[in-house]
Design an enzyme around this catalytic site. Structure first.
Site, PDB file in Angstrom:
ATOM      1  N   GLU A 122       0.846  -1.191   0.000  1.00  0.00           N
ATOM      2  CA  GLU A 122       0.000   0.000   0.000  1.00  0.00           C
ATOM      3  C   GLU A 122       0.882   1.242   0.000  1.00  0.00           C
ATOM      4  O   GLU A 122       2.071   1.164   0.335  1.00  0.00           O
ATOM      5  CB  GLU A 122      -0.919  -0.002   1.228  1.00  0.00           C
ATOM      6  CG  GLU A 122      -1.904  -1.150   1.218  1.00  0.00           C
ATOM      7  CD  GLU A 122      -2.846  -1.165   2.416  1.00  0.00           C
ATOM      8  OE1 GLU A 122      -3.680  -2.066   2.490  1.00  0.00           O
ATOM      9  OE2 GLU A 122      -2.720  -0.264   3.279  1.00  0.00           O
TER      10      GLU A 122
ATOM     11  N   GLY B 175       1.414   3.547   1.985  1.00  0.00           N
ATOM     12  CA  GLY B 175       2.112   3.907   3.217  1.00  0.00           C
ATOM     13  C   GLY B 175       2.728   2.764   3.974  1.00  0.00           C
ATOM     14  O   GLY B 175       3.162   2.941   5.113  1.00  0.00           O
TER      15      GLY B 175
ATOM     16  N   SER C  96       7.298  -2.663   3.014  1.00  0.00           N
ATOM     17  CA  SER C  96       7.569  -4.018   3.497  1.00  0.00           C
ATOM     18  C   SER C  96       6.831  -4.356   4.789  1.00  0.00           C
ATOM     19  O   SER C  96       6.808  -5.515   5.203  1.00  0.00           O
ATOM     20  CB  SER C  96       9.078  -4.197   3.725  1.00  0.00           C
ATOM     21  OG  SER C  96       9.790  -4.063   2.520  1.00  0.00           O
TER      22      SER C  96
ATOM     23  N   ALA D 118      -1.631  -8.277  13.015  1.00  0.00           N
ATOM     24  CA  ALA D 118      -1.322  -9.297  12.004  1.00  0.00           C
ATOM     25  C   ALA D 118      -2.332 -10.430  12.033  1.00  0.00           C
ATOM     26  O   ALA D 118      -2.679 -11.000  10.981  1.00  0.00           O
ATOM     27  CB  ALA D 118       0.085  -9.839  12.233  1.00  0.00           C
TER      28      ALA D 118
ATOM     29  N   GLU E  77       8.763 -17.369  -2.966  1.00  0.00           N
ATOM     30  CA  GLU E  77       8.793 -16.113  -3.713  1.00  0.00           C
ATOM     31  C   GLU E  77      10.216 -15.567  -3.777  1.00  0.00           C
ATOM     32  O   GLU E  77      10.687 -15.141  -4.844  1.00  0.00           O
ATOM     33  CB  GLU E  77       7.873 -15.090  -3.060  1.00  0.00           C
ATOM     34  CG  GLU E  77       7.926 -13.719  -3.726  1.00  0.00           C
ATOM     35  CD  GLU E  77       6.993 -12.696  -3.086  1.00  0.00           C
ATOM     36  OE1 GLU E  77       7.092 -11.508  -3.445  1.00  0.00           O
ATOM     37  OE2 GLU E  77       6.174 -13.088  -2.236  1.00  0.00           O
TER      38      GLU E  77
ATOM     39  N   ARG F 220      34.874  -5.038 -29.568  1.00  0.00           N
ATOM     40  CA  ARG F 220      35.091  -3.589 -29.546  1.00  0.00           C
ATOM     41  C   ARG F 220      36.574  -3.246 -29.715  1.00  0.00           C
ATOM     42  O   ARG F 220      37.399  -3.638 -28.884  1.00  0.00           O
ATOM     43  CB  ARG F 220      34.575  -3.021 -28.215  1.00  0.00           C
ATOM     44  CG  ARG F 220      34.849  -1.539 -27.999  1.00  0.00           C
ATOM     45  CD  ARG F 220      33.958  -0.650 -28.847  1.00  0.00           C
ATOM     46  NE  ARG F 220      33.884   0.708 -28.323  1.00  0.00           N
ATOM     47  CZ  ARG F 220      34.802   1.657 -28.504  1.00  0.00           C
ATOM     48  NH1 ARG F 220      35.881   1.389 -29.210  1.00  0.00           N
ATOM     49  NH2 ARG F 220      34.617   2.854 -27.987  1.00  0.00           N
TER      50      ARG F 220
ATOM     51  N   GLY G  99      30.378   4.433 -23.169  1.00  0.00           N
ATOM     52  CA  GLY G  99      29.243   5.291 -23.503  1.00  0.00           C
ATOM     53  C   GLY G  99      28.106   4.543 -24.142  1.00  0.00           C
ATOM     54  O   GLY G  99      26.933   4.916 -23.979  1.00  0.00           O
TER      55      GLY G  99
END
Length: 380
Positions: free
Chosen positions: A130, A132, A135, A181, A245, A271, A343
């Site tokens: 949310e 505010g 975590s 919680a 996760e 390069r 660059g």
């Protein structure tokens, strides 16, 4: 191409599956990356192709439309998905959301949603964060007030992956705000429900091809049968599922780091610099050597963690340590790879620029690195 030499987490069946997955991303994803970056999302038709190819939710049981495979197959998809640079939120659906339904869903919920998730007909999201809270999941303010046989949901969420395209959202809400919680529950909301609204597709630093949204709930009414699991058990469910996760994020981070390294090697060997190639300079070779050593160690830990999780033994602290290590390694490798491009690395036409931008968020989502350190520290 990811090197499978010495990998210990996979067997021959995983390797055969990997060939299919790799070809799929090369043919069906890579040609569209620039367009998805410009449009800000991956169209739902791509998800249908993923479902048809068997890439979605491999661990879902066969009686709910899946293949009933082990987590190693999820890991194969996650690695190839990240290495290819595909921006679609496939791992969110397969590695995170599917397990919530498998573990806590009723039979009716499983039959209603899992087959469509496997086929790609249904894109899903989970709404935790949310504006505010970040975590701090215990501080969420979205409420699900019970009125008779319905829940009435009010609140807002932000930074929601798949937010623009999802048809189903698992919403983390307070069913009893007085219990902290222990008053948290998970509610299933289909996105055609009256009172549900999507906000804008958020303008991010990276991951431009992955839609990320604000979601709003204003007196959204759903039947109490949309409760996922038990009322008040939502926070426990979230904690139970976070190790997978975080492992999933770690897997993707390691594969992305490898991709950044590989394209840096290709670039410096081509390069011209000071009468030779950029690779001929000692500093270039030493930077790459240091990164290769760390990647080698990373792959060893990755296989250990995947096998340990497949056996049901990976702890929350171990998963947090894996996310911490691999996402920090990802950033180190991506930043060094961009530097080696000089660059050119700052130009969006080069792949390393997109990989570098996309890598920054992995140390934040799924639990910031600082949170991972706290979890690991508590286990010491």
């Amino acid at each position: 191409m990811l090197d499978l030499t010495g990998r210990t987490a996979f067997d021959e069946s995983h390797d055969m599956f990997r060939d299919t997955v790799r070809r799929f991303f090369q043919q069906e994803s890579a040609p569209h990356h620039d367009r998805w970056e410009e449009e800000g999302l991956v169209e739902p038709d791509f998800w249908l192709k993923c479902g048809e190819a068997g890439l979605l939710c491999p661990t879902v049981p066969e009686d709910h439309g899946g293949l009933g495979l082990d987590f190693g197959f999820n890991a194969v998809v996650a690695e190839e998905h990240a290495y290819s640079g595909c921006p679609a939120g496939l791992t969110l659906q397969s590695d995170i959301i599917a397990d919530y339904l498998v573990e806590y869903g009723t039979e009716a919920q499983k039959q209603a949603y899992l087959p469509k998730m496997v086929s790609g007909e249904l894109i899903t999201a989970i709404a935790m964060t949310e504006p505010g809270t970040g975590s701090d999941l215990q501080a969420i303010k979205t409420t699900a007030r019970r009125e008779g046989d319905e829940y009435v949901i009010n609140g807002s969420k932000t930074y929601i992956t798949n937010g623009q395209t999802c048809g189903l959202v698992i919403v983390v809400a307070k069913t009893d705000p007085s219990q902290g919680a222990r008053g948290t529950s998970l509610i299933l909301i289909e996105t055609d429900a009256p009172g549900f609204a999507r906000g804008r597709n958020l303008d991010k630093i990276g991951l431009h091809g992955a839609d990320t949204s604000e979601l709003f709930f204003q007196d959204v009414r759903v039947p109490v049968t949309n409760l996922l699991g038990e009322e008040g058990a939502g926070f426990v469910y979230l904690m139970n599922q976070l190790p997978q996760e975080r492992l999933s994020i770690a897997i993707s981070a390691q594969a992305s780091a490898q991709r950044a390294f590989d394209i840096a090697v290709e670039y410096v060997k081509d390069r011209p610099a000071f009468g030779g190639k950029l690779f001929d300079l000692q500093n270039t070779r030493f930077v790459l050597a240091g990164l290769k050593a760390k990647l080698q160690a990373g792959w060893a830990q990755m296989d250990w963690a995947i096998k340990r999780h497949s056996q049901g033994e990976l702890t929350a602290a171990e998963a947090s340590a894996a996310k911490l290590f691999h996402t920090e390694l990802q950033w180190e490798v991506c930043d060094a790879a961009l530097q080696l491009h000089g660059g050119a690395g700052y130009m969006n036409e080069y792949e390393i620029a997109r990989i570098w931008r996309d890598a920054r968020v992995t140390r934040i989502y799924g639990g910031a690195s600082e949170i991972m350190k706290e979890i690991v520290a508590r286990s010491i």
